[in-house]
Design a protein around this motif. Structure first.
Motif: not given
Length: 415
Positions: A285-288, A349-355, A357-369
């Protein structure tokens, strides 16, 4: 004696002695004992359970207000279910049996036994984790505690240096984790006060940096430190400054010990965690990495029957929100009752996954937007831990295309 009826055991534990109570399915008290916290007391307890029908195939369930210790380790042998009852929940059950609010150790043991008799289905037994998983949990939690302890002592040292030695804080500021670095420790031991630091020669600075293990850039770093120490700073009176320097050395000794403990435990985690069968899935898993992955495994365990579904795990981790409804009013808020260690690991874990995993970053940005400023990271953790539950259940590695198909499709379209 055979087990014609169902029998339940409650143990009120203490540091030196324990009280034991056995009841049947009608609530009748069958036996009570006062045992010592040693091998003789444990044998007496096991003999008592065997007398009332405890066998390997049909063990008597036990309720106790702790999940750790030698007594719990003895009880967990075989297939016996051990229920760690929250002391606050036990106190609420006590009120059902006595309105006078009287309290005694034998009475508490009886209350715990009756909790299993009436509501065993509502309580979760201790997970049947493997010995390796439990050993990793010990190391990962100890390393996390040592890291927190190190940071707490570093904060004390920083607070003290602000009172009389701002030159040191300025000199160490360019370094990552400045006060925890060996260079900072060697310099503070060489010059406990700003007056002594201002008199350090280039040769002394070189020697301190080399003792700390620095190999490159010593000349430039020594010159920068010399200028920082010799700058114009305010000073405490000489006697007060010397006294503060001695206090600083005492705290520095604690910080060095805490740093060594954290590093030694981190090495032990690095050696133990990859040996576990679940490590390969977790590390996919990304970030672990080893440290954060071990913390996640420590709280999840490897008992596949511990959580009925991913929703239970998400609630346990505090990743999923909770709905409170009364009449026409309802609110959705974060969970306050959760596994704090797993929740903290999930935040990292979530903080590291943002950088990672592209998918995790896109999901995070979508929620923020969408305006989800405060819960976007928690929502990402909620999704990632649900995916981890699925992968562990089916022994599958993480797949970015399956985890975030919408982000993967967007990347493919751009490419």
């Amino acid at each position: 004696m055979g087990r014609d009826n169902l029998i339940y055991c409650g143990i009120d534990w203490a540091e030196r002695t324990h009280d034991v109570a056995l009841v049947d399915d009608t609530g009748q008290l069958l036996a009570k004992r006062h045992i010592t916290d040693d091998a003789a007391g444990y044998k007496l307890l096991l003999d008592l359970l065997a007398e009332y029908g405890d066998t390997e195939e049909n063990p008597i369930p036990v309720a106790i207000e702790t999940s750790r210790g030698l007594l719990v380790a003895v009880l967990r042998t075989g297939r016996r279910q051990v229920f760690a009852i929250n002391p606050m929940a036990a106190a609420r059950y006590r009120d059902r049996h006595s309105v006078s609010r009287k309290k005694s150790d034998p009475g508490d043991a009886l209350v715990l036994a009756n909790i299993l008799r009436t509501d065993m289905h509502a309580h979760r037994p201790l997970p049947a984790d493997s010995d390796l998983a439990r050993a990793i949990a010990v190391l990962a939690r100890a390393q996390q505690d040592a890291t927190w302890n190190r940071q707490q002592i570093a904060n004390q040292l920083r607070s003290l240096l602000r009172e009389y030695y701002p030159a040191a804080l300025s000199a160490f500021e360019p370094w990552k984790n400045g006060l925890c670095r060996p260079e900072a420790h060697e310099l503070l031991k060489a010059a406990p006060t700003p007056a002594q630091a201002a008199r350090l020669s280039r040769t002394q600075l070189h020697a301190a940096l080399k003792r700390a293990g620095r190999k490159r850039g010593i000349e430039a770093e020594a010159e920068r430190l010399r200028e920082a120490f010799r700058a114009d700073w305010a000073h405490q009176p000489p006697l007060v400054e010397d006294a503060l320097g001695k206090q600083m050395l005492a705290i520095l000794g604690q910080l060095e010990a805490a740093s060594k403990a954290a590093d030694d435990l981190a090495q032990a985690v690095d050696e133990a965690f990859p040996q576990h069968p679940d490590a390969e899935v977790i590390l996919s898993f990304p970030g672990l990495g080893n440290q954060l992955g071990a913390r996640v495994l420590a709280e999840l365990g490897d008992d596949r029957n511990r959580f009925a579904d991913a929703r239970g795990l998400k609630a346990y981790a505090g990743a999923s929100p909770i709905t409170r409804a009364s009449g026409k009013k309802s609110s959705i808020t974060r969970r306050w009752v959760k596994n704090d260690r797993l929740n903290h690991a999930g935040y990292l874990w979530a903080f590291s996954a943002i950088t990672a995993s592209p998918g995790a970053k896109a999901h995070y940005r979508r929620r923020r937007d969408a305006g989800d400023w405060h819960a976007a990271q928690r929502n990402l953790f909620n999704r990632m831990i649900g995916q981890l539950y699925h992968c562990l259940r089916h022994n599958q590695a993480y797949d970015e295309a399956v985890a975030f198909p919408e982000g993967f499709a967007m990347q493919a379209a751009v490419a």
